[in-house]
Write an enzyme that holds these catalytic residues in place. Structure first.
Site, PDB file in Angstrom:
ATOM      1  N   PHE A   1      11.811 -51.489  59.071  1.00 31.07           N
ATOM      2  CA  PHE A   1      11.509 -52.132  60.361  1.00 31.07           C
ATOM      3  C   PHE A   1      11.839 -51.207  61.539  1.00 31.07           C
ATOM      4  O   PHE A   1      10.973 -50.882  62.358  1.00 31.07           O
ATOM      5  CB  PHE A   1      12.317 -53.437  60.417  1.00 31.07           C
ATOM      6  CG  PHE A   1      12.438 -54.079  61.757  1.00 31.07           C
ATOM      7  CD1 PHE A   1      11.320 -54.382  62.513  1.00 31.07           C
ATOM      8  CD2 PHE A   1      13.703 -54.421  62.252  1.00 31.07           C
ATOM      9  CE1 PHE A   1      11.438 -54.995  63.749  1.00 31.07           C
ATOM     10  CE2 PHE A   1      13.837 -55.048  63.478  1.00 31.07           C
ATOM     11  CZ  PHE A   1      12.707 -55.329  64.232  1.00 31.07           C
TER      12      PHE A   1
ATOM     13  N   LEU B   1      18.773 -44.295  58.683  1.00 27.61           N
ATOM     14  CA  LEU B   1      18.488 -45.734  58.779  1.00 27.61           C
ATOM     15  C   LEU B   1      18.498 -46.393  57.404  1.00 27.61           C
ATOM     16  O   LEU B   1      18.345 -47.613  57.299  1.00 27.61           O
ATOM     17  CB  LEU B   1      17.089 -45.945  59.373  1.00 27.61           C
ATOM     18  CG  LEU B   1      16.823 -45.412  60.778  1.00 27.61           C
ATOM     19  CD1 LEU B   1      15.328 -45.410  61.062  1.00 27.61           C
ATOM     20  CD2 LEU B   1      17.536 -46.279  61.805  1.00 27.61           C
TER      21      LEU B   1
ATOM     22  N   TYR C   1      24.610 -59.293  50.091  1.00 27.21           N
ATOM     23  CA  TYR C   1      25.995 -58.790  50.168  1.00 27.21           C
ATOM     24  C   TYR C   1      26.913 -59.442  49.145  1.00 27.21           C
ATOM     25  O   TYR C   1      27.760 -58.793  48.555  1.00 27.21           O
ATOM     26  CB  TYR C   1      26.587 -58.965  51.573  1.00 27.21           C
ATOM     27  CG  TYR C   1      25.757 -58.398  52.698  1.00 27.21           C
ATOM     28  CD1 TYR C   1      24.752 -57.461  52.465  1.00 27.21           C
ATOM     29  CD2 TYR C   1      25.978 -58.794  54.014  1.00 27.21           C
ATOM     30  CE1 TYR C   1      23.981 -56.944  53.507  1.00 27.21           C
ATOM     31  CE2 TYR C   1      25.215 -58.281  55.058  1.00 27.21           C
ATOM     32  CZ  TYR C   1      24.222 -57.376  54.793  1.00 27.21           C
ATOM     33  OH  TYR C   1      23.470 -56.871  55.810  1.00 27.21           O
TER      34      TYR C   1
ATOM     35  N   THR D   1      26.375 -51.078  61.815  1.00 27.04           N
ATOM     36  CA  THR D   1      26.033 -52.499  61.982  1.00 27.04           C
ATOM     37  C   THR D   1      27.040 -53.181  62.898  1.00 27.04           C
ATOM     38  O   THR D   1      28.227 -52.807  62.907  1.00 27.04           O
ATOM     39  CB  THR D   1      26.047 -53.220  60.618  1.00 27.04           C
ATOM     40  OG1 THR D   1      25.885 -54.620  60.832  1.00 27.04           O
ATOM     41  CG2 THR D   1      27.334 -52.994  59.847  1.00 27.04           C
TER      42      THR D   1
ATOM     43  N   TYR E   1      29.134 -55.204  52.682  1.00 25.39           N
ATOM     44  CA  TYR E   1      28.257 -54.379  53.519  1.00 25.39           C
ATOM     45  C   TYR E   1      29.024 -53.861  54.737  1.00 25.39           C
ATOM     46  O   TYR E   1      29.032 -52.667  55.038  1.00 25.39           O
ATOM     47  CB  TYR E   1      27.062 -55.233  53.930  1.00 25.39           C
ATOM     48  CG  TYR E   1      26.161 -54.645  54.971  1.00 25.39           C
ATOM     49  CD1 TYR E   1      25.300 -53.597  54.663  1.00 25.39           C
ATOM     50  CD2 TYR E   1      26.119 -55.161  56.271  1.00 25.39           C
ATOM     51  CE1 TYR E   1      24.442 -53.077  55.619  1.00 25.39           C
ATOM     52  CE2 TYR E   1      25.263 -54.657  57.221  1.00 25.39           C
ATOM     53  CZ  TYR E   1      24.423 -53.612  56.897  1.00 25.39           C
ATOM     54  OH  TYR E   1      23.573 -53.108  57.846  1.00 25.39           O
TER      55      TYR E   1
ATOM     56  N   LYS F   1      29.888 -49.965  55.554  1.00 21.31           N
ATOM     57  CA  LYS F   1      29.442 -49.368  56.820  1.00 21.31           C
ATOM     58  C   LYS F   1      30.648 -48.878  57.640  1.00 21.31           C
ATOM     59  O   LYS F   1      30.603 -47.835  58.283  1.00 21.31           O
ATOM     60  CB  LYS F   1      28.635 -50.385  57.629  1.00 21.31           C
ATOM     61  CG  LYS F   1      27.251 -50.638  57.073  1.00 21.31           C
ATOM     62  CD  LYS F   1      26.342 -49.454  57.345  1.00 21.31           C
ATOM     63  CE  LYS F   1      24.886 -49.784  57.238  1.00 21.31           C
ATOM     64  NZ  LYS F   1      24.013 -48.620  57.436  1.00 21.31           N
TER      65      LYS F   1
ATOM     66  N   TYR G   1      30.027 -66.218  50.531  1.00 24.61           N
ATOM     67  CA  TYR G   1      29.457 -65.946  51.863  1.00 24.61           C
ATOM     68  C   TYR G   1      30.445 -66.389  52.927  1.00 24.61           C
ATOM     69  O   TYR G   1      31.106 -67.413  52.792  1.00 24.61           O
ATOM     70  CB  TYR G   1      28.132 -66.704  52.031  1.00 24.61           C
ATOM     71  CG  TYR G   1      27.485 -66.518  53.387  1.00 24.61           C
ATOM     72  CD1 TYR G   1      26.757 -65.366  53.685  1.00 24.61           C
ATOM     73  CD2 TYR G   1      27.615 -67.486  54.380  1.00 24.61           C
ATOM     74  CE1 TYR G   1      26.160 -65.194  54.927  1.00 24.61           C
ATOM     75  CE2 TYR G   1      27.017 -67.323  55.627  1.00 24.61           C
ATOM     76  CZ  TYR G   1      26.297 -66.178  55.890  1.00 24.61           C
ATOM     77  OH  TYR G   1      25.707 -66.012  57.119  1.00 24.61           O
TER      78      TYR G   1
HETATM   79  C1  UGA Z   1      22.412 -59.099  59.632  1.00 20.59           C
HETATM   80  C2  UGA Z   1      22.989 -57.807  59.043  1.00 20.59           C
HETATM   81  O1  UGA Z   1      23.981 -58.045  58.127  1.00 20.59           O
HETATM   82  C3  UGA Z   1      23.501 -56.897  60.083  1.00 20.59           C
HETATM   83  O2  UGA Z   1      23.875 -55.696  59.549  1.00 20.59           O
HETATM   84  C4  UGA Z   1      22.453 -56.602  61.057  1.00 20.59           C
HETATM   85  O3  UGA Z   1      22.986 -55.756  62.068  1.00 20.59           O
HETATM   86  C5  UGA Z   1      21.972 -57.889  61.631  1.00 20.59           C
HETATM   87  O4  UGA Z   1      21.496 -58.742  60.588  1.00 20.59           O
HETATM   88  C6  UGA Z   1      20.900 -57.608  62.582  1.00 20.59           C
HETATM   89  O5  UGA Z   1      19.745 -58.018  62.376  1.00 20.59           O
HETATM   90  O6  UGA Z   1      21.195 -56.913  63.555  1.00 20.59           O
HETATM   91  P1  UGA Z   1      23.174 -61.482  60.478  1.00 20.59           P
HETATM   92  O7  UGA Z   1      22.915 -61.593  61.942  1.00 20.59           O
HETATM   93  O8  UGA Z   1      24.313 -62.302  59.989  1.00 20.59           O
HETATM   94  O9  UGA Z   1      23.433 -59.947  60.099  1.00 20.59           O
HETATM   95  O10 UGA Z   1      21.874 -61.857  59.634  1.00 20.59           O
HETATM   96  P2  UGA Z   1      20.821 -63.018  59.626  1.00 20.59           P
HETATM   97  O11 UGA Z   1      20.349 -63.161  58.233  1.00 20.59           O
HETATM   98  O12 UGA Z   1      19.774 -62.763  60.631  1.00 20.59           O
HETATM   99  O13 UGA Z   1      21.640 -64.364  59.953  1.00 20.59           O
HETATM  100  C7  UGA Z   1      21.953 -64.797  61.235  1.00 20.59           C
HETATM  101  C8  UGA Z   1      22.498 -66.205  61.177  1.00 20.59           C
HETATM  102  O14 UGA Z   1      21.468 -67.106  60.801  1.00 20.59           O
HETATM  103  C9  UGA Z   1      23.629 -66.443  60.184  1.00 20.59           C
HETATM  104  O15 UGA Z   1      24.542 -67.338  60.752  1.00 20.59           O
HETATM  105  C10 UGA Z   1      22.939 -67.111  59.000  1.00 20.59           C
HETATM  106  O16 UGA Z   1      23.813 -67.907  58.243  1.00 20.59           O
HETATM  107  C11 UGA Z   1      21.893 -67.946  59.727  1.00 20.59           C
HETATM  108  N1  UGA Z   1      20.681 -68.319  58.948  1.00 20.59           N
HETATM  109  C12 UGA Z   1      19.969 -67.381  58.270  1.00 20.59           C
HETATM  110  C13 UGA Z   1      20.227 -69.643  58.999  1.00 20.59           C
HETATM  111  O17 UGA Z   1      20.847 -70.523  59.634  1.00 20.59           O
HETATM  112  N2  UGA Z   1      19.087 -69.964  58.334  1.00 20.59           N
HETATM  113  C14 UGA Z   1      18.350 -69.074  57.641  1.00 20.59           C
HETATM  114  O18 UGA Z   1      17.304 -69.457  57.071  1.00 20.59           O
HETATM  115  C15 UGA Z   1      18.816 -67.726  57.602  1.00 20.59           C
END
Ligand code: UGA
Length: 366
Positions: free
Chosen positions: A11, A76, A85, A119, A163, A167, A312
């Protein structure tokens, strides 16, 4: 500039290539086993792709040669989906730490500037989250500063942190080589970059669980419920991929300012809870499709244990201090969240909208 980009087909890499190859200024050698997102650049004479993983033994001599030739190496390559994770921790540690070690060593050997993508997850949880009632009234307890904020992760049994820990170790390794061997480096801590081509749409062009944007987008496309993990109270700040790439370009243009620094790259103004994000995304999708029923698209709650499996644990909040990016790079993001979502979701709708709805059986929510 002569640039090596490892993981150039993902991406961030695909958007970085779009930007860097706009002019004839740069020669780029990239590594990625997947070329789908960068196919339009394959014929560009300023770009050479090695269609391999960076740890492939067959590519090691090319990698060494390219790093020796380069002015800067941008790494990247990573497994960066939270769903992996705690379910695939050994691969996560291997790819994000051990596979990176030889690259750091080559940069040390040739004294090449390494821009290492880390990250925001290295911050782990905020101090606020450990205070009774998770008080967010004191920025000293939740704002994330690159040079002063402690990095706080949960216990080993919560494998979510594999993860972040890998990192963090790379950051420490790079920093140690900077101190001991004079390795020129810049560390980037991305905070939720959103844009076209992010991740993949589950059940369409990938399996498993991508990051939240693609999860919610997939749910809308397939008319399945959007799932809020643990109530959707976690907060994220969201920045446009175009502005994020601009920050990287500003680093490349100002090596003397970027060298030796860690930068948060995020947009403080675009903070939302995941519940708010779901709400905004369904409204945005109603606008894009002209179908008002999306305004009430079902949103359900699901436990993290059910959604991600055992081990998690979430980062509660990520509010970056971006003073350094502003003062050293002159970078200040200003694309509002609604515009980021509109642009990104328009892309996904154009790519998948027509066929997605028909093809997938709904999955039950909780
Ligand atoms: C992820 C990566 O681990 C980081 O390294 C990265 O920097 C970051 O994404 C990013 O995009 O910058 P995170 O933000 O936790 O971290 O990843 P997401 O999967 O986007 O989750 C964000 C939040 O949404 C979390 O609280 C997760 O539990 C929640 N979530 C996710 C939902 O509520 N529903 C879903 O269907 C998916």
């Amino acid at each position: 500039m002569k640039i090596v980009i490892l993981g150039c087909g993902g991406f961030v890499g695909s958007h970085l290539l779009d930007r860097l190859l706009k002019t004839d200024e740069h020669q780029i050698v990239g590594w990625d086993p997947d070329e789908k997102k960068i196919s339009k650049h394959l014929k560009n004479s300023n770009f050479t792709l090695h269609k391999k993983y960076v740890d492939d033994p067959e590519t090691q001599s090319d990698l060494r040669q390219a790093i020796a030739w380069s002015d800067v190496v941008i790494n990247l390559a990573a497994i960066c989906n939270p769903a992996e994770y705690n379910t695939n921790p050994i691969s996560v540690i291997r790819s994000n730490l051990f596979d990176v070690y030889p690259i750091v060593q080559l940069c040390v050997e040739y004294k090449r500037w390494l821009i290492s993508f880390s990250t925001s997850e290295v911050y782990g949880r905020t101090l606020s989250s450990y205070v009774d009632g998770a008080a967010y009234d004191n920025p000293d307890l939740y704002e994330l500063n690159e040079d002063t904020t402690p990095l706080i992760m949960g216990p080993i049994s919560n494998q979510r942190w594999t993860y972040a820990c890998a990192k963090q170790m790379v950051e420490r390794l790079v920093f140690a080589h900077h101190k001991e061997d004079g390795l020129p480096f810049t560390i980037v801590r991305p905070l939720n970059f959103f844009g076209p081509r992010m991740d993949y749409i589950p059940q369409r062009d990938g399996d498993g669980i991508p990051r939240v944007l693609a999860c919610f987008m997939g749910a809308l496309l397939h008319r399945q419920p959007m799932q809020l993990v643990d109530g959707g109270t976690a907060r994220r700040t969201i920045v446009s991929i175009y502005e994020a790439v601009d920050a990287i370009c500003r680093m490349l243009q100002r090596p003397e300012r970027a060298n030796g620094q860690i930068f948060n790259i995020g947009n403080r103004a675009n903070e939302v809870t995941m519940a708010e994000l779901a709400e905004r995304m369904r409204k945005t999708y109603a606008r894009i499709t002209g179908d008002a029923s999306f305004n009430d698209h079902p949103i359900v709650k699901v436990t993290s244990e059910r959604f991600y499996g055992e081990g998690y644990e979430d980062c509660d909040r990520r509010m970056p201090d971006t003073t350094k990016a502003r003062t050293l790079l002159g970078w200040e993001p200003n694309i509002p969240l609604d515009d980021v979502l509109f642009d990104t979701m328009t892309y996904f709708h154009a790519e998948y909208g027509e066929t997605a709805e028909k093809e997938v059986e709904p999955i039950p929510g909780e």
